[in-house]
Design an enzyme around this catalytic site. Structure first.
Site, mmCIF file in Angstrom:
data_model
loop_
_atom_site.group_PDB
_atom_site.id
_atom_site.type_symbol
_atom_site.label_atom_id
_atom_site.label_comp_id
_atom_site.label_asym_id
_atom_site.label_seq_id
_atom_site.Cartn_x
_atom_site.Cartn_y
_atom_site.Cartn_z
ATOM 1 N N ASN A 23 0.560 -1.585 0.299
ATOM 2 C CA ASN A 23 0.210 0.185 0.176
ATOM 3 C C ASN A 23 0.517 1.390 0.420
ATOM 4 O O ASN A 23 0.559 2.276 -0.327
ATOM 5 C CB ASN A 23 -0.563 -0.237 1.008
ATOM 6 C CG ASN A 23 -2.036 -1.009 0.573
ATOM 7 O OD1 ASN A 23 -2.414 -1.472 -0.120
ATOM 8 N ND2 ASN A 23 -2.615 -1.527 1.497
ATOM 9 N N ASP A 306 -6.959 -4.787 7.775
ATOM 10 C CA ASP A 306 -6.537 -5.905 6.549
ATOM 11 C C ASP A 306 -5.603 -6.909 7.474
ATOM 12 O O ASP A 306 -5.762 -7.949 6.393
ATOM 13 C CB ASP A 306 -5.418 -5.189 6.227
ATOM 14 C CG ASP A 306 -6.171 -4.104 5.371
ATOM 15 O OD1 ASP A 306 -7.317 -4.027 4.844
ATOM 16 O OD2 ASP A 306 -5.232 -2.731 4.095
ATOM 17 N N ARG A 398 -1.980 -10.869 -6.286
ATOM 18 C CA ARG A 398 -1.562 -8.902 -5.809
ATOM 19 C C ARG A 398 -0.892 -8.261 -5.131
ATOM 20 O O ARG A 398 -0.600 -7.199 -4.618
ATOM 21 C CB ARG A 398 -3.512 -8.766 -5.603
ATOM 22 C CG ARG A 398 -4.080 -8.595 -6.985
ATOM 23 C CD ARG A 398 -5.543 -8.127 -6.362
ATOM 24 N NE ARG A 398 -5.331 -6.793 -6.023
ATOM 25 C CZ ARG A 398 -6.217 -5.752 -5.671
ATOM 26 N NH1 ARG A 398 -7.466 -6.523 -5.079
ATOM 27 N NH2 ARG A 398 -6.069 -5.171 -4.905
HETATM 28 C C1 EPZ Z 1 -6.778 1.531 1.784
HETATM 29 O O1 EPZ Z 1 -8.450 1.063 0.929
HETATM 30 C C2 EPZ Z 1 -6.131 0.133 1.286
HETATM 31 N N1 EPZ Z 1 -6.047 0.023 -0.230
HETATM 32 C C3 EPZ Z 1 -7.248 -0.815 2.244
HETATM 33 O O2 EPZ Z 1 -6.343 -1.704 1.915
HETATM 34 C C4 EPZ Z 1 -7.328 -0.761 3.701
HETATM 35 O O3 EPZ Z 1 -8.675 -1.877 3.741
HETATM 36 C C5 EPZ Z 1 -8.020 0.796 3.641
HETATM 37 O O4 EPZ Z 1 -7.049 1.777 2.863
HETATM 38 C C6 EPZ Z 1 -7.979 1.051 5.043
HETATM 39 O O5 EPZ Z 1 -7.255 0.713 5.885
HETATM 40 C C7 EPZ Z 1 -4.822 1.063 -0.376
HETATM 41 O O6 EPZ Z 1 -3.545 1.487 0.436
HETATM 42 C C8 EPZ Z 1 -4.669 0.630 -1.956
HETATM 43 P P1 EPZ Z 1 -10.011 4.392 3.028
HETATM 44 P P2 EPZ Z 1 -9.014 2.721 0.781
HETATM 45 O O7 EPZ Z 1 -10.256 5.852 2.155
HETATM 46 O O8 EPZ Z 1 -7.589 3.832 0.171
HETATM 47 C C9 EPZ Z 1 -14.524 5.433 3.362
HETATM 48 C C10 EPZ Z 1 -5.730 -4.023 1.078
HETATM 49 O O9 EPZ Z 1 -6.133 -5.482 1.751
HETATM 50 N N2 EPZ Z 1 -14.360 6.145 2.700
HETATM 51 O O10 EPZ Z 1 -9.528 4.483 3.782
HETATM 52 O O11 EPZ Z 1 -9.851 2.393 -0.367
HETATM 53 C C11 EPZ Z 1 -14.795 3.738 3.098
HETATM 54 O O12 EPZ Z 1 -15.990 3.280 2.664
HETATM 55 C C12 EPZ Z 1 -6.824 -2.732 0.464
HETATM 56 O O13 EPZ Z 1 -4.838 -3.999 1.155
HETATM 57 C C13 EPZ Z 1 -15.545 7.284 2.085
HETATM 58 O O14 EPZ Z 1 -17.105 7.320 2.542
HETATM 59 O O15 EPZ Z 1 -9.683 2.524 1.660
HETATM 60 C C14 EPZ Z 1 -14.241 2.618 4.308
HETATM 61 O O16 EPZ Z 1 -15.723 2.604 4.912
HETATM 62 C C15 EPZ Z 1 -8.303 -3.634 0.719
HETATM 63 N N3 EPZ Z 1 -15.327 8.097 1.369
HETATM 64 C C16 EPZ Z 1 -13.522 3.423 4.862
HETATM 65 O O17 EPZ Z 1 -13.559 5.695 4.138
HETATM 66 C C17 EPZ Z 1 -14.395 8.534 0.574
HETATM 67 O O18 EPZ Z 1 -13.562 8.608 -0.189
HETATM 68 C C18 EPZ Z 1 -12.063 3.574 4.529
HETATM 69 O O19 EPZ Z 1 -11.553 3.519 3.815
HETATM 70 C C19 EPZ Z 1 -13.208 7.412 0.652
HETATM 71 C C20 EPZ Z 1 -13.627 6.654 2.102
#
Ligand code: EPZ
Length: 431
Positions: A23, A306, A398
């Site tokens: 990440n 994660d 991945r």
């Molecule tokens: C990152 O995803 C990671 N991916 C995820 O890891 C990880 O689960 C997640 O962060 C939380 O730690 C990468 O870094 C590529 P978020 P991301 O934006 O950035 C809500 C893995 O297995 N949200 O922190 O997509 C969302 O729905 C992957 O390695 C909004 O509402 O996660 C969630 O409930 C899977 N609006 C929460 O925030 C937005 O615009 C956290 O999402 C963005 C997010």
């Protein structure tokens, strides 16, 4: 179709070295676009998310050379395109970081909505809010293209309504070359956010406060190339730690930053493991049946979502009942259906799972629903009695480098086998 065939019941013992953080690298690779120069990046994990991102950057005109299997040289001087189509972005979630990097450089980006693991709804409203605060106009086209344009990018205050890793990273990328000061409040604090900030600063950016919930970015006119080494992967490390505990093993997990693992270490100790920390390694020893404990996933420094599927798998084997509550994603318990096939007792109610520990799991045909669910299935299969066939392993590849070799080196019996696709099988039967 390729599968992992796993014969469970072996205690994992020995040493394993953790690779560079997925990440972090998937944010740092797009960030090189901002340098308009040559960057040399070390400790790059050999995983398919990196292959996909490298392909996208090449397609945009970047020159990319592997100096050795874990070091990449990326020349972004001749990147001209600000358009990334869906056939490329669908392979990984992090392709949306190209939006922040492209508007930072060209003040425009046209990037198709990203793919990635299905964990429930994954909105990008906070990313859009951040781009708009900096003065960009964002439109979503019918073909799922995100169109972002800005006359100028001007620093501003951005308060994130939810703590979002992706939005924090994207706003940082867009802001490093914006005019003036950008302040991100309620920012995510994950280790990969700090790694990206350190990388940007090594390129000449002025980013302060990463790792706290207020990040201040003072825009600079120009960045330059640099040499940088990616941090070790917190979640890969945690996965090996939990695998050691679930198989009642004794494993030294090397090339880690123990501070990043504190929440995982604390829960392993609560479940009865011995965890010995060194400067850059942790040893996990489990010599009895794990005890039950409760976990609640939270943004960093809380227990990482994660690691939730892997830890829940350990709790399936614990003495007593554990409660697991998922507070980040709406739908991250799909994998429990596979564990149930292996003899686990789990009741899911919305975002909570109640796990009644059983003495043993048994091998079964199982599926990796997504990346971390796949890691959990591997742990379950290695801890179970008998043979498991694990499908959809492309999800695991991945994010885990050389996962078969690494687990084998610890004594696991696991092999990767190719099988004809179902369609081919049907044709073969019909023929
Ligand atoms: C990152 O995803 C990671 N991916 C995820 O890891 C990880 O689960 C997640 O962060 C939380 O730690 C990468 O870094 C590529 P978020 P991301 O934006 O950035 C809500 C893995 O297995 N949200 O922190 O997509 C969302 O729905 C992957 O390695 C909004 O509402 O996660 C969630 O409930 C899977 N609006 C929460 O925030 C937005 O615009 C956290 O999402 C963005 C997010």
């Amino acid at each position: 179709m390729d599968k992992f065939i796993i014969t469970g019941g072996q205690r994992l013992t020995g040493e394993v070295s953790v690779s560079g953080a997925k990440n972090a690298v998937v944010a740092i690779l797009p960030a090189t676009i901002l340098a308009e120069d040559v960057c040399r990046i070390e400790n790059i994990p050999n995983i398919s998310d990196v292959t996909a991102m490298v392909k996208i950057l090449k397609n945009m005109g970047a020159g990319i050379k592997y100096i050795n299997p874990s070091t990449l040289e990326i020349d972004t001087r001749f990147v001209r395109s600000h358009v990334v189509e869906h056939d490329l972005t669908k392979q990984l979630r992090a392709s949306y970081y190209l939006i922040g990097a492209l508007i930072g450089r060209f003040h425009k980006a046209q990037v198709a909505m990203p793919g990635g693991c299905y964990l429930g709804l994954r909105p990008i409203d906070q990313h859009i809010k951040g781009f708009e605060a900096l003065g960009a106009e964002v439109t979503m086209e019918e073909n799922a293209m995100v169109n972002v344009q800005a006359e100028h990018l001007l620093g501003n205050s951005v308060y994130l309504d939810v703590v979002s890793v992706g939005a924090t990273i994207n706003v940082m990328l867009a802001a490093v070359k914006a005019r003036g000061l950008t302040v991100i409040e309620n920012a995510a604090k994950e280790p990969h956010i700090v790694d990206l900030a350190n990388f940007l600063n090594t390129m000449g950016a002025d980013v302060r406060g990463a790792g706290t919930d207020v990040i201040k970015i003072r825009g600079v006119e120009k960045l330059h190339g640099c040499e940088y080494s990616i941090i070790p992967d917190q979640i890969e490390a945690g996965t090996y730690m939990v695998a050691a505990a679930a198989t009642r093993g004794n494993v030294l997990v090397k090339n880690v930053i123990p501070k990043h693992l504190e929440s995982i270490t604390a829960k392993l100790i609560e479940a009865g493991a011995t965890v010995i920390e060194d400067d850059e390694a942790v040893r996990v020893i489990m010599d009895k049946r794990p005890g039950h404990c409760n976990i609640k996933t939270m943004p960093h420094p809380g227990f990482p979502t994660d690691m939730q599927p892997q830890f829940s798998t350990l709790l399936c084997l614990a003495e007593g009942t554990s409660f697991v509550s998922e507070s980040v994603w709406d739908n991250r318990f799909r994998y429990t259906e596979q564990l149930t096939r292996m003899g686990a007792t789990i009741h899911v109610n919305g975002k909570t799972a109640v796990i009644e520990g059983v003495e043993a799991l048994k091998g079964a045909p199982i599926r990796a629903d997504d990346l971390r669910a796949g890691a959990a299935m591997l742990i379950a299969a290695m801890a179970a009695n008998g043979v498991s066939e694990l499908e959809e392993i492309q999800h695991i590849e991945r994010g885990y480098e050389n996962v078969v070799d690494k687990f084998r080196s610890l004594g696991a019996i696991i092999e990767r086998r190719s099988f004809p696709d179902d369609e081919e099988k049907v044709q073969m039967t019909a023929g």
